[in-house]
Design an enzyme around this catalytic site. Structure first.
Site, PDB file in Angstrom:
ATOM      1  N   GLY A  34      28.672 -27.365  10.687  1.00 33.84           N
ATOM      2  CA  GLY A  34      30.112 -27.510  10.846  1.00 33.84           C
ATOM      3  C   GLY A  34      30.423 -28.654  11.790  1.00 33.84           C
ATOM      4  CB  SER A  35      31.949 -31.529  11.974  1.00 28.60           C
ATOM      5  OG  SER A  35      32.744 -31.584  10.809  1.00 28.60           O
ATOM      6  N   GLY A  36      33.864 -30.541  14.238  1.00 32.06           N
ATOM      7  CA  GLY A  36      35.213 -30.406  14.767  1.00 32.06           C
ATOM      8  C   GLY A  36      35.556 -31.598  15.628  1.00 32.06           C
ATOM      9  CG  PHE A  38      35.547 -31.108  21.511  1.00 37.31           C
ATOM     10  CD1 PHE A  38      36.009 -31.943  22.507  1.00 37.31           C
ATOM     11  CD2 PHE A  38      36.331 -30.040  21.121  1.00 37.31           C
ATOM     12  CE1 PHE A  38      37.233 -31.712  23.123  1.00 37.31           C
ATOM     13  CE2 PHE A  38      37.552 -29.794  21.729  1.00 37.31           C
ATOM     14  CZ  PHE A  38      38.012 -30.636  22.729  1.00 37.31           C
ATOM     15  N   GLY A  39      32.581 -32.725  18.092  1.00 40.16           N
ATOM     16  CA  GLY A  39      31.243 -33.052  17.633  1.00 40.16           C
ATOM     17  C   GLY A  39      30.865 -32.285  16.385  1.00 40.16           C
ATOM     18  CB  SER A  40      28.556 -32.738  13.848  1.00 38.06           C
ATOM     19  OG  SER A  40      29.614 -33.586  13.451  1.00 38.06           O
ATOM     20  CB  VAL A  41      27.206 -27.362  15.055  1.00 43.11           C
ATOM     21  CG1 VAL A  41      26.063 -26.393  15.335  1.00 43.11           C
ATOM     22  CG2 VAL A  41      28.149 -27.423  16.248  1.00 43.11           C
ATOM     23  CG  ASP A 160      39.560 -23.434  20.844  1.00 38.70           C
ATOM     24  OD1 ASP A 160      40.658 -23.003  20.422  1.00 38.70           O
ATOM     25  OD2 ASP A 160      38.839 -24.202  20.183  1.00 38.70           O
TER      26      ASP A 160
END
Length: 304
Positions: A34-36, A38-41, A160
């Site tokens: 996943g990504s958002g 603040f970055g990607s996982v 969050d």
């Protein structure tokens, strides 16, 4: 943004603490999870023992807050410092643990995080089965509350809390809070910055761009609990948030409605503390019944 698996990636640029082995000799990196903002996982694996991990990439240009760790020359993202603080005291079963971190010279950072087995986030969990039975919502909510008490006791605020940041083990029904990218050090004075999710933010942020840590957290918990028992969040637009009047779309017990409305009080000072939530009558209810066991068995057979 940098890419762990890119042909241009230079493994020699990845370093962590002095004496730490290179990332490439310790971990392999797999598909994107996943990504958002603040970055990607990515999924990953520790080579020494095959442990499944999550690898979070944080580009330097997306870091909102920097701080320093003892023994480190260069500043690091606040997320690393917060996770380090939570891990160094032994951690908590309901909070994701950072195993270690690396710096990608001139590009950003890699965080190696524990990755619970058979896991999916609560957003996907609710999307699949719809509104949760109250006993299951209670099971999840109680774990989240205990984890947040630990987080706050260590001087950290998440900022969050939402379904996408709660990971569920679909076999054990244990949950963990993840993604401290919007987090901060806990303080008693108001905050004037917010990088969390707007539809989970309280009226005071919408109206005056200020809030306090506990009242923000409790408002988000009210949104989250409504989401669990009704299958969707109560507010989509700013005007709905500032009205602070959730409309229940499903049959929900009066005790549960009472707790949600208390958490979603318009005035921050009228919202409960974490301790008051835990002592609410709804929180004292039972968690397990025949329906709950059937649901757990059903998810065990379909877990990822």
């Amino acid at each position: 943004m940098f890419e762990v698996r890119s042909a241009e990636f230079e493994w020699k640029d990845v370093r962590g603490k002095i004496g730490q082995e290179p990332f490439s000799s310790r971990y392999s990196c797999g598909p994107l999870l996943g990504s958002g903002g603040f970055g990607s996982v990515f999924s990953g694996q520790r080579l020494s023992d095959g442990l499944q991990v999550a690898i979070k990439q944080i580009p330097s240009d997306r870091v909102q807050q920097w701080t320093r760790l003892p023994g480190e020359v260069n500043p690091v993202p606040m997320e690393i410092a917060l996770l380090h603080r939570l891990s160094e005291v032994g951690g908590h079963v309901g909070v994701v643990r950072m195993l270690e971190w690396f710096e990608v010279e001139g590009r950003g950072f890699l965080l190696v995080l524990e990755r619970p087995p058979h896991s999916r986030d609560l957003f996907d969990f609710i999307t699949e089965i719809g509104a949760l039975p109250e006993h299951l919502a209670l099971r999840f909510f109680r774990q989240i509350m205990e984890a947040l008490r630990f987080v706050h006791a260590q001087g950290v605020v998440h900022r969050d809390i939402k379904d996408e940041n709660i990971v569920v083990n679909t076999r054990t029904l244990e949950v963990k809070i993840v993604d401290f990218g919007s987090g901060a050090l806990l303080k008693q004075t108001p905050y004037s910055e917010f990088d969390g999710t707007r539809v989970y933010s309280p009226p005071e942020w919408i109206l005056s761009h200020t809030y306090e840590a506990v009242s923000l957290t409790v408002w988000s918990l009210g949104v989250l609990l409504f989401d669990m028992v009704c299958g969707d969040i109560p507010f989509e637009y700013d005007k709905e948030i500032v009205q602070a009047t959730p409309l229940f779309t499903r049959r929900v017990s009066q005790e549960c409605q009472s707790l949600i409305r208390w958490c979603l009080s318009y005035r921050p000072e009228e919202r409960p503390t974490l301790e008051e939530i835990l002592s609410h009558s709804w929180m004292e209810g039972g968690e397990v019944d025949e329906e709950g066991r059937e649901l757990q068995e059903d998810h065990s057979s379909r877990s990822l």
